[in-house]
Design a protein around this motif. Structure first.
Motif, PDB file in Angstrom:
ATOM      1  N   GLY A 129     -27.578 -50.910 -70.015  1.00 22.74           N
ATOM      2  CA  GLY A 129     -27.592 -49.480 -69.753  1.00 22.74           C
ATOM      3  C   GLY A 129     -28.336 -49.038 -68.512  1.00 22.74           C
ATOM      4  N   TYR A 130     -28.941 -49.973 -67.787  1.00 22.94           N
ATOM      5  CA  TYR A 130     -29.597 -49.614 -66.525  1.00 22.94           C
ATOM      6  C   TYR A 130     -28.521 -49.265 -65.502  1.00 22.94           C
ATOM      7  N   ASP A 131     -28.876 -48.364 -64.588  1.00 24.43           N
ATOM      8  CA  ASP A 131     -27.942 -47.991 -63.539  1.00 24.43           C
ATOM      9  C   ASP A 131     -28.714 -47.619 -62.289  1.00 24.43           C
ATOM     10  N   HIS A 132     -27.999 -47.364 -61.205  1.00 28.11           N
ATOM     11  CA  HIS A 132     -28.645 -46.999 -59.947  1.00 28.11           C
ATOM     12  C   HIS A 132     -27.866 -45.887 -59.253  1.00 28.11           C
ATOM     13  N   MET A 133     -27.475 -44.899 -60.047  1.00 26.76           N
ATOM     14  CA  MET A 133     -26.734 -43.768 -59.508  1.00 26.76           C
ATOM     15  C   MET A 133     -27.650 -42.747 -58.828  1.00 26.76           C
ATOM     16  N   SER A 134     -28.899 -42.710 -59.234  1.00 23.49           N
ATOM     17  CA  SER A 134     -29.874 -41.825 -58.586  1.00 23.49           C
ATOM     18  C   SER A 134     -30.999 -42.686 -58.021  1.00 23.49           C
ATOM     19  N   GLU A 135     -31.806 -42.079 -57.165  1.00 20.76           N
ATOM     20  CA  GLU A 135     -32.920 -42.809 -56.560  1.00 20.76           C
ATOM     21  C   GLU A 135     -33.926 -43.264 -57.618  1.00 20.76           C
ATOM     22  N   VAL A 136     -34.182 -42.406 -58.600  1.00 19.90           N
ATOM     23  CA  VAL A 136     -35.122 -42.743 -59.673  1.00 19.90           C
ATOM     24  C   VAL A 136     -34.599 -43.920 -60.494  1.00 19.90           C
ATOM     25  N   GLU A 137     -33.311 -43.869 -60.862  1.00 18.41           N
ATOM     26  CA  GLU A 137     -32.704 -44.965 -61.622  1.00 18.41           C
ATOM     27  C   GLU A 137     -32.724 -46.259 -60.825  1.00 18.41           C
ATOM     28  N   GLU A 138     -32.410 -46.156 -59.543  1.00 20.28           N
ATOM     29  CA  GLU A 138     -32.378 -47.340 -58.684  1.00 20.28           C
ATOM     30  C   GLU A 138     -33.752 -47.997 -58.595  1.00 20.28           C
ATOM     31  N   LYS A 139     -34.794 -47.192 -58.405  1.00 20.80           N
ATOM     32  CA  LYS A 139     -36.152 -47.748 -58.321  1.00 20.80           C
ATOM     33  C   LYS A 139     -36.530 -48.463 -59.617  1.00 20.80           C
ATOM     34  N   ALA A 140     -36.203 -47.849 -60.742  1.00 20.95           N
ATOM     35  CA  ALA A 140     -36.533 -48.448 -62.041  1.00 20.95           C
ATOM     36  C   ALA A 140     -35.769 -49.749 -62.252  1.00 20.95           C
ATOM     37  N   MET A 141     -34.478 -49.738 -61.942  1.00 17.78           N
ATOM     38  CA  MET A 141     -33.655 -50.930 -62.162  1.00 17.78           C
ATOM     39  C   MET A 141     -34.078 -52.072 -61.240  1.00 17.78           C
ATOM     40  N   PHE A 142     -34.286 -51.767 -59.976  1.00 20.52           N
ATOM     41  CA  PHE A 142     -34.642 -52.821 -59.029  1.00 20.52           C
ATOM     42  C   PHE A 142     -36.046 -53.364 -59.287  1.00 20.52           C
ATOM     43  N   ALA A 143     -36.954 -52.505 -59.752  1.00 18.60           N
ATOM     44  CA  ALA A 143     -38.291 -52.984 -60.124  1.00 18.60           C
ATOM     45  C   ALA A 143     -38.196 -53.932 -61.314  1.00 18.60           C
ATOM     46  N   LYS A 144     -37.347 -53.602 -62.278  1.00 23.19           N
ATOM     47  CA  LYS A 144     -37.143 -54.456 -63.455  1.00 23.19           C
ATOM     48  C   LYS A 144     -36.539 -55.797 -63.022  1.00 23.19           C
ATOM     49  N   GLN A 145     -35.545 -55.769 -62.137  1.00 26.56           N
ATOM     50  CA  GLN A 145     -34.931 -57.008 -61.630  1.00 26.56           C
ATOM     51  C   GLN A 145     -35.982 -57.902 -60.992  1.00 26.56           C
ATOM     52  N   GLU A 146     -36.770 -57.322 -60.088  1.00 27.96           N
ATOM     53  CA  GLU A 146     -37.792 -58.098 -59.381  1.00 27.96           C
ATOM     54  C   GLU A 146     -38.806 -58.675 -60.358  1.00 27.96           C
ATOM     55  N   SER A 147     -39.200 -57.907 -61.351  1.00 30.88           N
ATOM     56  CA  SER A 147     -40.156 -58.370 -62.350  1.00 30.88           C
ATOM     57  C   SER A 147     -39.605 -59.576 -63.117  1.00 30.88           C
ATOM     58  N   ILE A 148     -38.355 -59.489 -63.540  1.00 32.30           N
ATOM     59  CA  ILE A 148     -37.729 -60.589 -64.287  1.00 32.30           C
ATOM     60  C   ILE A 148     -37.621 -61.834 -63.414  1.00 32.30           C
ATOM     61  N   LEU A 149     -37.191 -61.651 -62.170  1.00 26.72           N
ATOM     62  CA  LEU A 149     -37.043 -62.791 -61.256  1.00 26.72           C
ATOM     63  C   LEU A 149     -38.402 -63.394 -60.905  1.00 26.72           C
ATOM     64  N   ASP A 150     -39.392 -62.551 -60.660  1.00 24.58           N
ATOM     65  CA  ASP A 150     -40.742 -63.040 -60.342  1.00 24.58           C
ATOM     66  C   ASP A 150     -41.339 -63.793 -61.526  1.00 24.58           C
ATOM     67  N   ASP A 151     -41.181 -63.234 -62.736  1.00 29.06           N
ATOM     68  CA  ASP A 151     -41.702 -63.900 -63.934  1.00 29.06           C
ATOM     69  C   ASP A 151     -41.064 -65.269 -64.122  1.00 29.06           C
ATOM     70  N   TYR A 152     -39.803 -65.400 -63.747  1.00 32.38           N
ATOM     71  CA  TYR A 152     -39.111 -66.670 -63.852  1.00 32.38           C
ATOM     72  C   TYR A 152     -39.545 -67.638 -62.746  1.00 32.38           C
ATOM     73  N   GLY A 153     -40.042 -67.080 -61.644  1.00 30.60           N
ATOM     74  CA  GLY A 153     -40.449 -67.907 -60.508  1.00 30.60           C
ATOM     75  C   GLY A 153     -39.386 -68.005 -59.424  1.00 30.60           C
ATOM     76  N   LEU A 154     -38.412 -67.111 -59.471  1.00 29.62           N
ATOM     77  CA  LEU A 154     -37.320 -67.133 -58.499  1.00 29.62           C
ATOM     78  C   LEU A 154     -37.569 -66.031 -57.483  1.00 29.62           C
ATOM     79  N   THR A 155     -38.502 -66.302 -56.574  1.00 26.95           N
ATOM     80  CA  THR A 155     -38.914 -65.305 -55.583  1.00 26.95           C
ATOM     81  C   THR A 155     -38.175 -65.518 -54.273  1.00 26.95           C
ATOM     82  N   ARG A 156     -38.330 -64.532 -53.409  1.00 21.86           N
ATOM     83  CA  ARG A 156     -37.663 -64.615 -52.099  1.00 21.86           C
ATOM     84  C   ARG A 156     -38.318 -65.644 -51.208  1.00 21.86           C
TER      85      ARG A 156
END
Length: 156
Positions: A129-156
């Motif tokens: 149910g996450y989306d990025h249609m608004s700036e607020v939604e986008e910030k929340a979704m992308f922060a969640k993505q980065e958190s999940i990837l960082d926790d896994y150890g898959l960083t840039r």
């Protein structure tokens, strides 16, 4: 949580380690999001031509894209939630273009695996149910993505 992930590589280009990465990332993301019970979803890897056909048919956009998600739990206006006792929570389908993974990994200057992980988690969050249609939604979704990837150890 017991997660069943049907992973299909129609391009036959991903190796076993990459397919295992998909499985582990989705499972970790499910735990991170607090999913419980039996959960099912599919992740399919396709060509640019195939994702363009899907994008055209379902989104009226005649161009390839990197990832498309079809959430089964998403309710339209006037629809009621269907809850069946004893059946798994079928989240839906994630479809990812393998050529886009390669292209975007090069464009962003990170590994194929990092871009693969980013698109898998992005698609998974759309199923929840996450989306990025608004700036607020986008910030929340992308922060969640980065958190999940960082926790896994898959960083840039």
């Amino acid at each position: 949580m017991k997660m069943t992930i049907d992973i299909v590589d129609e391009t036959e280009t991903l190796n076993e380690e990459q397919l295992q990465l998909v499985d582990k990332l989705v499972t970790n993301a499910g735990h991170s999001e607090g999913l419980t019970g039996d959960v099912e979803l599919s992740v399919t890897f396709v060509t640019d031509e195939e994702i363009q056909a899907i994008n055209r048919e379902y989104r009226d956009k005649d161009q390839p894209t990197d990832v498309i998600s079809f959430a089964l739990n998403e309710q339209g206006e006037g629809e009621q939630e269907v809850i069946a006792e004893g059946l798994p929570n079928a989240l839906g389908d994630i479809i990812i273009s393998v050529p886009r993974i390669k292209e975007q990994a090069n464009e962003y200057g990170h590994s194929f695996e990092r871009e693969l992980g980013f698109l898998v988690v992005h698609g998974f969050l759309h199923l929840l149910g996450y989306d990025h249609m608004s700036e607020v939604e986008e910030k929340a979704m992308f922060a969640k993505q980065e958190s999940i990837l960082d926790d896994y150890g898959l960083t840039r």
